[in-house]
Design a protein around this motif. Sequence first.
Motif, mmCIF file in Angstrom:
data_model
loop_
_atom_site.group_PDB
_atom_site.id
_atom_site.type_symbol
_atom_site.label_atom_id
_atom_site.label_comp_id
_atom_site.label_asym_id
_atom_site.label_seq_id
_atom_site.Cartn_x
_atom_site.Cartn_y
_atom_site.Cartn_z
ATOM 1 N N ALA A 5 0.808 -1.222 0.000
ATOM 2 C CA ALA A 5 0.000 0.000 0.000
ATOM 3 C C ALA A 5 0.836 1.265 0.000
ATOM 4 O O ALA A 5 0.282 2.361 -0.142
ATOM 5 C CB ALA A 5 -0.914 0.002 1.229
ATOM 6 N N TRP A 6 2.143 1.133 0.162
ATOM 7 C CA TRP A 6 2.989 2.314 0.316
ATOM 8 C C TRP A 6 2.835 3.245 -0.884
ATOM 9 O O TRP A 6 2.875 2.805 -2.027
ATOM 10 C CB TRP A 6 4.442 1.893 0.464
ATOM 11 C CG TRP A 6 5.296 2.949 1.111
ATOM 12 C CD1 TRP A 6 6.177 3.781 0.489
ATOM 13 C CD2 TRP A 6 5.332 3.278 2.504
ATOM 14 N NE1 TRP A 6 6.761 4.615 1.418
ATOM 15 C CE2 TRP A 6 6.265 4.329 2.665
ATOM 16 C CE3 TRP A 6 4.668 2.795 3.629
ATOM 17 C CZ2 TRP A 6 6.551 4.907 3.890
ATOM 18 C CZ3 TRP A 6 4.952 3.366 4.859
ATOM 19 C CH2 TRP A 6 5.880 4.407 4.982
ATOM 20 N N PRO A 7 2.670 4.550 -0.655
ATOM 21 C CA PRO A 7 2.348 5.456 -1.762
ATOM 22 C C PRO A 7 3.563 5.865 -2.573
ATOM 23 O O PRO A 7 4.707 5.731 -2.139
ATOM 24 C CB PRO A 7 1.761 6.674 -1.038
ATOM 25 C CG PRO A 7 2.490 6.698 0.270
ATOM 26 C CD PRO A 7 2.666 5.247 0.647
ATOM 27 N N HIS A 14 -0.841 11.493 2.223
ATOM 28 C CA HIS A 14 -1.303 10.260 1.592
ATOM 29 C C HIS A 14 -2.079 9.433 2.614
ATOM 30 O O HIS A 14 -1.533 9.059 3.658
ATOM 31 C CB HIS A 14 -0.119 9.432 1.082
ATOM 32 C CG HIS A 14 0.741 10.165 0.095
ATOM 33 N ND1 HIS A 14 0.665 9.946 -1.258
ATOM 34 C CD2 HIS A 14 1.702 11.112 0.261
ATOM 35 C CE1 HIS A 14 1.536 10.723 -1.882
ATOM 36 N NE2 HIS A 14 2.182 11.449 -0.973
ATOM 37 N N ARG A 15 -3.334 9.149 2.325
ATOM 38 C CA ARG A 15 -4.150 8.335 3.229
ATOM 39 C C ARG A 15 -4.190 6.898 2.737
ATOM 40 O O ARG A 15 -4.594 6.617 1.602
ATOM 41 C CB ARG A 15 -5.572 8.889 3.331
ATOM 42 C CG ARG A 15 -6.532 7.965 4.069
ATOM 43 C CD ARG A 15 -7.648 8.709 4.750
ATOM 44 N NE ARG A 15 -7.144 9.553 5.829
ATOM 45 C CZ ARG A 15 -7.939 10.278 6.623
ATOM 46 N NH1 ARG A 15 -9.248 10.267 6.450
ATOM 47 N NH2 ARG A 15 -7.417 11.014 7.582
ATOM 48 N N LEU A 16 -3.778 5.976 3.628
ATOM 49 C CA LEU A 16 -3.772 4.556 3.309
ATOM 50 C C LEU A 16 -4.778 3.840 4.198
ATOM 51 O O LEU A 16 -4.805 4.058 5.416
ATOM 52 C CB LEU A 16 -2.384 3.955 3.535
ATOM 53 C CG LEU A 16 -1.189 4.677 2.890
ATOM 54 C CD1 LEU A 16 0.088 3.914 3.180
ATOM 55 C CD2 LEU A 16 -1.390 4.849 1.399
ATOM 56 N N THR A 22 -6.247 3.202 9.607
ATOM 57 C CA THR A 22 -6.055 4.265 8.629
ATOM 58 C C THR A 22 -4.738 4.959 8.942
ATOM 59 O O THR A 22 -4.528 5.421 10.063
ATOM 60 C CB THR A 22 -7.202 5.281 8.664
ATOM 61 O OG1 THR A 22 -8.419 4.617 8.352
ATOM 62 C CG2 THR A 22 -6.970 6.394 7.657
ATOM 63 N N TYR A 189 -5.166 8.948 -4.646
ATOM 64 C CA TYR A 189 -6.165 8.355 -3.765
ATOM 65 C C TYR A 189 -7.190 7.557 -4.571
ATOM 66 O O TYR A 189 -7.632 6.490 -4.146
ATOM 67 C CB TYR A 189 -6.869 9.435 -2.949
ATOM 68 C CG TYR A 189 -7.859 8.861 -1.961
ATOM 69 C CD1 TYR A 189 -7.456 8.447 -0.700
ATOM 70 C CD2 TYR A 189 -9.199 8.711 -2.303
ATOM 71 C CE1 TYR A 189 -8.360 7.900 0.203
ATOM 72 C CE2 TYR A 189 -10.113 8.165 -1.415
ATOM 73 C CZ TYR A 189 -9.684 7.763 -0.162
ATOM 74 O OH TYR A 189 -10.586 7.211 0.712
ATOM 75 N N ARG A 192 -6.063 4.069 -5.319
ATOM 76 C CA ARG A 192 -6.157 3.202 -4.136
ATOM 77 C C ARG A 192 -7.608 2.839 -3.850
ATOM 78 O O ARG A 192 -7.910 1.709 -3.442
ATOM 79 C CB ARG A 192 -5.520 3.908 -2.933
ATOM 80 C CG ARG A 192 -4.018 4.123 -3.058
ATOM 81 C CD ARG A 192 -3.388 4.489 -1.727
ATOM 82 N NE ARG A 192 -3.782 5.804 -1.253
ATOM 83 C CZ ARG A 192 -3.146 6.943 -1.563
ATOM 84 N NH1 ARG A 192 -2.096 6.922 -2.376
ATOM 85 N NH2 ARG A 192 -3.548 8.099 -1.058
ATOM 86 N N ARG A 196 -9.517 -0.835 -3.654
ATOM 87 C CA ARG A 196 -10.279 -1.233 -2.465
ATOM 88 C C ARG A 196 -11.609 -1.887 -2.843
ATOM 89 O O ARG A 196 -12.089 -2.784 -2.146
ATOM 90 C CB ARG A 196 -10.524 -0.001 -1.592
ATOM 91 C CG ARG A 196 -11.189 -0.297 -0.263
ATOM 92 C CD ARG A 196 -11.322 0.953 0.596
ATOM 93 N NE ARG A 196 -12.177 1.963 -0.022
ATOM 94 C CZ ARG A 196 -11.786 3.188 -0.333
ATOM 95 N NH1 ARG A 196 -10.551 3.583 -0.090
ATOM 96 N NH2 ARG A 196 -12.621 4.056 -0.890
#
Length: 528
Positions: A5-7, A14-16, A22, A189, A192, A196
Amino acid sequence: DLRAAWPTAVPGLHRLALDGVTLDLLVGGTPSGWLPEITARVDEFVIPEPLDAMRALSRLAAPNATLRLQAPDEQQLRTLKAAGFSWTGHPGANAESNDGGWLHADYTSRKPQPPMPLPPERRAIVIGAGVAGAAACERLAARSWQVTLIERHEEPAQEASGNRAGIFMPLLSKDDNIPTRLTRAAYLYAMRAWRRVGGLAPDGGAPVLGEQCGVLQLARDEEHAPLQREVVEAWQYPQEFVQWLDADAANAVLGAPTPYGAWLFPQGGWANPASVCRAMLAACGRRLTRIFHAEAITLRRHEAASDGDARGGGAEGEWEVVAADGRVIASAPVVVLANGAGATAIEQAGELPLYTMRGQVTHLAAEAFPKLKMVVCREAYMTPPVQGITSIGATYDRDDDRALRAESQQENLLRAEEILGPERVAAARQAALQGRVGFRTMAPDRLPLVGALPDYGAEAGKAERLRDVKRHEGLYTLLGYASRGLIWSPLAAELLACQLEGEPLPLEATLVAALDPARFVLKARRKL
């Protein structure tokens, strides 16, 4: 999971979303520089080294927050005490002291943040089933909200979200301005968010019909080409985010001569907006109630009367959505307007400065157009074949004609010729031309409107800050996505859901303010 998941290492927040956690990562700048940009209520600070602006921690500290700081010196201790932190004993800067020199402090200021508000009643109505509304439903349902979706058509994604293929790519600028920062955050985002809900595939093998095939953005002219190169070199972006290609390299990728260079966005590509909507709505499960073929005409809110009864007979503090025939379609404490230009037909939103631009896309059978292996754009965009159809477009027209126009088709083909050359587009001139007309909704500054709707009927007063502008309680907007609704919608929905829940915001405070619908209220007042 974290590694996967690393941006991409580009500046920004950056929201993971990991398994039950979260994680927000701040890339670029300094910790002290980031503190004013964070909107959150922090319960625990763990700081491995002193910051230049530790006094600013008090703005973020929730009541009874704790702090751990390694090896503070006397000046830093004085700063912490002035900020409202206290501790027992005498912490030293000696790493050989108890617990490796860590200071353990509690936030005991007499002016802490106000107590956390009570959890909201998690029921909402979302008006509009395009990408904006579908993303809002998904983000609210993920937080256990019961959501009623109202759409005037019989299916989702019938208006601006109805194109066969939308492209996704970032925006670059030399000064890294607000639109650039916002679009970069939204682009990353969105990818990602699609993963999801099941991911993308060009052949229907995933919930979202789409492909990260790359986007080649050609330089407009010989003056633009060196600027493209300078932007990439100045910001030292990772190769997976953007690459600068000179004319020869761009020629090789495009498969056609081009006199200038290009940006290559390897992670970019195309996606079918309707499939994005379906995937988002499917992810809501049983928390979503769909009411289609029903148009919201009027919103009315029931307030408590002086005798304690609710005016109008409805539930106190709830909004009712009323159809043209006077029938109440649904009611809830929260309403989200995500219906594009249709929002301004609702009285409370009638003064929002929104307008539409007509966009006509040309559709060509794959055999009538050169097969592209990636999205190509300059003054127009061209997609690889999507279910046998290549899309070229889109025009920008200031009218409301919904019919396909021959001159708009020719305009799109002319732009394709300018990129690929007349010989390669000659077959398209002889082919039967199809297409689609859609209307982009946008604000004067081309940025979305995300947040609580201003109450234009309230007394104007002398508000000089966004937080002082009066709002309609429980009424919010996700509007004005212009040409970037495909990537704007997931992050905007996450931002709004966080505002409703009182969670840390997924964007810097400066960027959140740039999206606030009340920004136009302040601009208008400053002109008085």
